[in-house]
Motif scaffolding. Structure first.
Motif, PDB file in Angstrom:
ATOM      1  N   ILE A   1      36.453   6.725  35.790  1.00 40.22           N
ATOM      2  CA  ILE A   1      35.810   5.508  36.154  1.00 40.22           C
ATOM      3  C   ILE A   1      36.044   5.520  38.449  1.00 40.22           C
ATOM      4  O   ILE A   1      36.851   5.718  38.664  1.00 40.22           O
ATOM      5  N   PRO A   2      35.004   6.007  38.584  1.00 37.33           N
ATOM      6  CA  PRO A   2      35.501   6.307  40.170  1.00 37.33           C
ATOM      7  C   PRO A   2      35.656   4.111  40.563  1.00 37.33           C
ATOM      8  O   PRO A   2      34.845   3.213  40.251  1.00 37.33           O
ATOM      9  N   ILE A   3      36.488   4.299  41.209  1.00 38.59           N
ATOM     10  CA  ILE A   3      36.334   3.147  42.389  1.00 38.59           C
ATOM     11  C   ILE A   3      36.826   3.011  43.408  1.00 38.59           C
ATOM     12  O   ILE A   3      37.653   3.782  44.050  1.00 38.59           O
ATOM     13  N   SER A   4      35.954   2.232  44.118  1.00 35.63           N
ATOM     14  CA  SER A   4      36.166   2.541  45.831  1.00 35.63           C
ATOM     15  C   SER A   4      36.954   1.072  45.941  1.00 35.63           C
ATOM     16  O   SER A   4      37.421   0.278  45.160  1.00 35.63           O
ATOM     17  N   PRO A   5      37.652   0.807  47.382  1.00 32.39           N
ATOM     18  CA  PRO A   5      38.285   0.107  47.597  1.00 32.39           C
ATOM     19  C   PRO A   5      37.545  -1.208  47.849  1.00 32.39           C
ATOM     20  O   PRO A   5      38.059  -2.459  47.368  1.00 32.39           O
ATOM     21  N   MET A   6      36.442  -0.999  48.187  1.00 34.39           N
ATOM     22  CA  MET A   6      35.797  -3.227  47.107  1.00 34.39           C
ATOM     23  C   MET A   6      36.065  -3.296  46.110  1.00 34.39           C
ATOM     24  O   MET A   6      36.108  -4.385  46.054  1.00 34.39           O
ATOM     25  N   LYS A   7      35.621  -2.198  45.057  1.00 33.59           N
ATOM     26  CA  LYS A   7      35.602  -2.659  43.939  1.00 33.59           C
ATOM     27  C   LYS A   7      37.072  -2.795  43.462  1.00 33.59           C
ATOM     28  O   LYS A   7      36.966  -4.212  42.793  1.00 33.59           O
ATOM     29  N   LEU A   8      37.661  -2.154  44.142  1.00 25.50           N
ATOM     30  CA  LEU A   8      39.225  -2.322  44.327  1.00 25.50           C
ATOM     31  C   LEU A   8      39.635  -4.313  44.093  1.00 25.50           C
ATOM     32  O   LEU A   8      40.315  -4.999  44.069  1.00 25.50           O
ATOM     33  N   GLN A   9      39.120  -3.735  46.312  1.00 27.07           N
ATOM     34  CA  GLN A   9      39.473  -5.628  46.068  1.00 27.07           C
ATOM     35  C   GLN A   9      38.913  -6.241  45.160  1.00 27.07           C
ATOM     36  O   GLN A   9      39.552  -7.787  44.593  1.00 27.07           O
ATOM     37  N   LYS A  10      37.955  -6.514  44.405  1.00 25.71           N
ATOM     38  CA  LYS A  10      37.125  -7.645  43.477  1.00 25.71           C
ATOM     39  C   LYS A  10      37.602  -7.487  42.489  1.00 25.71           C
ATOM     40  O   LYS A  10      37.936  -8.715  41.642  1.00 25.71           O
TER      41      LYS A  10
END
Length: 155
Positions: free
Chosen positions: A24-33
């Motif tokens: 499941i792809p995880i962007s830096p913004m998604k990781l922060q949230k």
């Protein structure tokens, strides 16, 4: 409030481990949230801070500056590596480590609930009226209030 001494990078790496395992792809913004929701979940369940670094009230929601710095090179693209320690190793939270069960549970709980949402969708959740970010942003506070995080309704 007491602080558990787990580095934020280890929490991120544990979230990333799940993302890599499930593809499941995880962007830096998604990781922060996801990191923020894990922190909130753990705080609500234990009345303990997961780590000592405080979340900043940035335009797109709560952010840990150290984590931003670690993964900013990915911009909006999926993260493909773990955060590294000073010695080049990567720390991941073990479910068998003393005192880590609550953290592992919070990570799993948040991951199951939000893993298919994008960073933008998760950011929108943090911006809802009454959230800790909303209150900090409205009062021009640079950091989220810990009590406001603890009192935040889970959406």
């Amino acid at each position: 409030m007491d602080v558990l001494t787990i580095p934020a990078q280890a929490v991120c790496n544990s979230i990333l481990q799940q993302a890599f395992k499930e593809n499941i792809p995880i962007s830096p913004m998604k990781l922060q949230k996801l990191l923020y929701f894990t922190y909130r979940d753990y705080l609500k369940k234990t009345n303990q801070l997961l780590f000592s670094e405080r979340f900043a009230a940035w335009p797109y929601g709560p952010v840990l500056p150290s984590i931003y710095d670690e993964f900013k090179s990915f911009h909006g693209k999926p993260i493909t590596k773990f955060a590294k320690n000073a010695d080049g190793s990567a720390s991941i939270i073990s479910s068998t480590a003393s005192g880590a069960q609550g953290v592992v549970y919070s990570i799993a709980n948040v991951w199951q609930k939000y893993k298919y949402m994008s960073g933008i969708e998760l950011s929108a959740l943090t911006h809802q009226e009454g959230t800790a970010w909303y209150k900090a942003h409205a009062s021009h506070a640079p950091l989220l209030d810990l009590d406001a995080i603890k009192e935040e309704a889970v959406v």
